[in-house]
Design an enzyme around this catalytic site. Structure first.
Site, PDB file in Angstrom:
ATOM      1  N   MET A   1       0.822  -1.205   0.000  1.00 22.58           N
ATOM      2  CA  MET A   1       0.000   0.000   0.000  1.00 22.58           C
ATOM      3  C   MET A   1       0.864   1.267   0.000  1.00 22.58           C
ATOM      4  O   MET A   1       2.068   1.208   0.200  1.00 22.58           O
ATOM      5  CB  MET A   1      -0.922  -0.005   1.219  1.00 22.58           C
ATOM      6  CG  MET A   1      -1.916  -1.153   1.246  1.00 22.58           C
ATOM      7  SD  MET A   1      -2.972  -1.160   2.715  1.00 22.58           S
ATOM      8  CE  MET A   1      -3.957   0.331   2.453  1.00 22.58           C
ATOM      9  N   HIS A   2       0.209   2.395  -0.264  1.00 24.35           N
ATOM     10  CA  HIS A   2       0.740   3.750  -0.040  1.00 24.35           C
ATOM     11  C   HIS A   2       1.756   4.229  -1.072  1.00 24.35           C
ATOM     12  O   HIS A   2       2.038   5.423  -1.132  1.00 24.35           O
ATOM     13  CB  HIS A   2       1.379   3.886   1.346  1.00 24.35           C
ATOM     14  CG  HIS A   2       0.611   3.282   2.467  1.00 24.35           C
ATOM     15  ND1 HIS A   2      -0.712   3.585   2.723  1.00 24.35           N
ATOM     16  CD2 HIS A   2       0.967   2.377   3.423  1.00 24.35           C
ATOM     17  CE1 HIS A   2      -1.122   2.908   3.770  1.00 24.35           C
ATOM     18  NE2 HIS A   2      -0.136   2.164   4.217  1.00 24.35           N
TER      19      HIS A   2
ATOM     20  N   ASP B   1      -2.804  -4.847   0.500  1.00 20.90           N
ATOM     21  CA  ASP B   1      -2.323  -6.166   0.918  1.00 20.90           C
ATOM     22  C   ASP B   1      -2.968  -6.651   2.209  1.00 20.90           C
ATOM     23  O   ASP B   1      -3.279  -7.844   2.342  1.00 20.90           O
ATOM     24  CB  ASP B   1      -0.798  -6.206   1.013  1.00 20.90           C
ATOM     25  CG  ASP B   1      -0.204  -5.113   1.897  1.00 20.90           C
ATOM     26  OD1 ASP B   1      -0.963  -4.300   2.464  1.00 20.90           O
ATOM     27  OD2 ASP B   1       1.037  -5.069   2.005  1.00 20.90           O
TER      28      ASP B   1
END
Length: 501
Positions: free
Chosen positions: A81-82, A238
């Site tokens: 992520m991110h 995830d």
């Protein structure tokens, strides 16, 4: 002809592909690694084209095990992520992706908090250095020439979707970790984007996780070997996809993932926010559901450090016996008494996120005496990680989460003694899942839901996720751990100022 659902996980160290059938059996697996680049201390970047190349390698490997990709009915995507992938007007990558573990954006986080004082009310989370919005502002502040070329900002798995289909799309669980998303309303926040002066058109249209967002293009079909026109669903970040993979999709079921980090995750019926802002509240991959999770930074990573630093003898013996050194360490730990005779380990080897949000925190062995052996130290590491995870259980319960059965996954869940310690420390039964394949498995189930192989995400989990090997708490051991846990908590508070020194 059997139906297959393809799950693809864009991880930090490599890309994993799974081919899963309607019974939930994994029929094909593939893995391809790629490098992590550290151009400066505390920076972390990857080349998105490495993910694209790895997708071909991993998917072809998985499909070879099932005789080709002709039976693939849908594709689900998940991943780290991110991360920020910046594309220009021609869809080309402008610069390497800045990843979740990159720490360069502290100043930009302060800038976001000043510009958006009601950020937590909108996004359910504070601005953190790992999140996406600070990276966009960092690009504007430090690489204005690159910033001027930006036409689209994508998350890692969504970049893969773009290359597979030619369509830019996002989904709710991954978008929740950008600091640009209205988590309660499950849509991009126009208010946050406007206050940060980020063009709304940079953010891809957002879908639910099991919703079909695009279809594999001719180029994508040639690249990974599935039929052109195969549906691609939204997928998930995830952690959300991993939770689907272990069936954590209803209130009362908690998942504990013990990988390098440790994550305690549960489902919420409404977007509740931790008052201390130590836990994250994001949209779940299940429609009209949210999730909250606590994250400790060095769970399995603590035991790996212990193995690599102190266990040369065990590693040598493991090679001679053809065994895993972790099994030998677990056997040692099982011979030490509950509570390790006063030896306590603080597992803050890389700082800590939940509950302390303290990058200065450090690891500590406390209470060492001449009577302590290697077995005590091994067990103390496992107990210290269990205490750290219990911190997250308390936060979740304070937010109204119901904690019944705990489903354990990840490398640490393979240790019987560690799962028993977790059950005793938390006073909650722990079980393993029969198929522990990580987020790619959940992404494959989401793909199946998207093409109506199962009517809902919950139904997909009911049909495919099985548990085994239950570990029930012992009242006497729990009583010992209660006193040790209080000392564990007090030690951090006593040492907090000393860590900063």
């Amino acid at each position: 002809m059997s139906e297959l659902f393809l799950g693809i996980d864009v991880g930090t160290s490599g890309l994993k592909a799974l081919a899963v059938d309607r019974d939930g059996k994994v029929l094909g697996r593939g893995l391809a690694e790629y490098p992590l680049h550290i151009p400066m201390p505390l920076w972390a970047e990857q080349d998105p084209d490495d993910w694209w190349a790895a997708a071909a390698t991993a998917v072809h490997a998985a499909l070879r095990e099932v005789g080709g990709g002709g039976d693939v009915c849908a594709v689900g995507l998940t991943g780290q992520m991110h991360g920020s992938v910046f594309l220009d007007a021609d869809g080309r990558v402008i610069r390497p992706a800045i990843l979740w573990c990159d720490q360069r954006t502290e100043a930009e986080c302060h800038e976001i908090e000043e510009r958006v004082p009601n950020l937590v009310q909108i996004t359910c989370n504070p601005a953190l250095t790992g999140f996406t919005a600070p990276k966009v502002l960092w690009l504007r502040n430090h690489e204005p020439t690159n910033y001027a070329r930006v036409h689209r900002v994508l998350l890692p798995k969504d970049f893969l979707r773009y290359r597979l289909t030619g369509v830019a799309a996002a989904e709710v669980s991954d978008a929740s970790g950008t600091s640009l998303f209205d988590v309660p309303k499950r849509t991009w926040s126009g208010e946050v984007l406007d206050r940060l002066e980020i063009p709304r058109e940079w953010m891809a249209p957002v879908a639910e996780s099991a919703e079909v967002t695009a279809r594999v293009s001719s180029e994508g079909a040639r690249h990974i070997g599935v039929p052109e026109g195969t549906p691609v669903v939204g997928g998930g970040g995830d952690q959300a996809a991993g939770a689907v993979g272990v069936g954590t999709v209803r209130m009362g079921i908690v998942s504990t993932a013990i990988g390098t980090s440790g994550v305690v995750f549960t489902t919420l019926d409404s977007p509740e926010v931790d008052p201390a802002l130590s836990a994250h509240t994001f949209c779940h991959a299940v429609p009209s559901k949210w999730h909250v999770m606590g994250v400790m930074l060095a769970a399995g990573g603590s035991l790996r450090w212990y193995r690599d630093t102190f266990c040369d003898a065990e590693k040598k013996l493991a090679v001679e016996q053809g065994r895993d050194p972790y099994d030998l360490i677990s056997e040692q730990a099982a011979t030490a008494p509950t509570g390790s005779e006063g030896l306590i380990f603080l597992p803050y080897l890389t700082g800590e996120r939940t509950p302390h949000k303290d990058p200065a925190a450090r690891g500590v062995f406390f209470g060492v005496t001449l009577s302590h052996t290697r077995a005590h130290f091994a067990r103390a590491v496992m107990e210290g990680v269990a205490f750290g995870l219990r911190d997250s259980y308390g936060l979740l319960e304070n937010m109204g989460a119901s904690i019944g059965e705990v489903r354990a996954s990840g490398g640490g869940a393979r240790s019987d003694i560690w799962l028993q310690i977790l059950a005793d420390v938390t006073d909650r039964p722990h079980v393993r899942v029969a198929v522990d394949e990580g987020p790619a498995y959940g992404a494959a189930l989401l793909a199946g839901v998207g093409v109506s192989a199962w009517p809902t995400v919950e139904a997909a989990c009911d049909a495919t996720v099985r548990t085994s090997d239950g570990f029930r708490p012992n009242a006497e051991r729990h009583a010992v751990y209660e006193s040790r846990y209080r000392l564990f908590r007090n030690l951090y508070q006593d040492l907090k100022a000393r860590f900063r020194e």
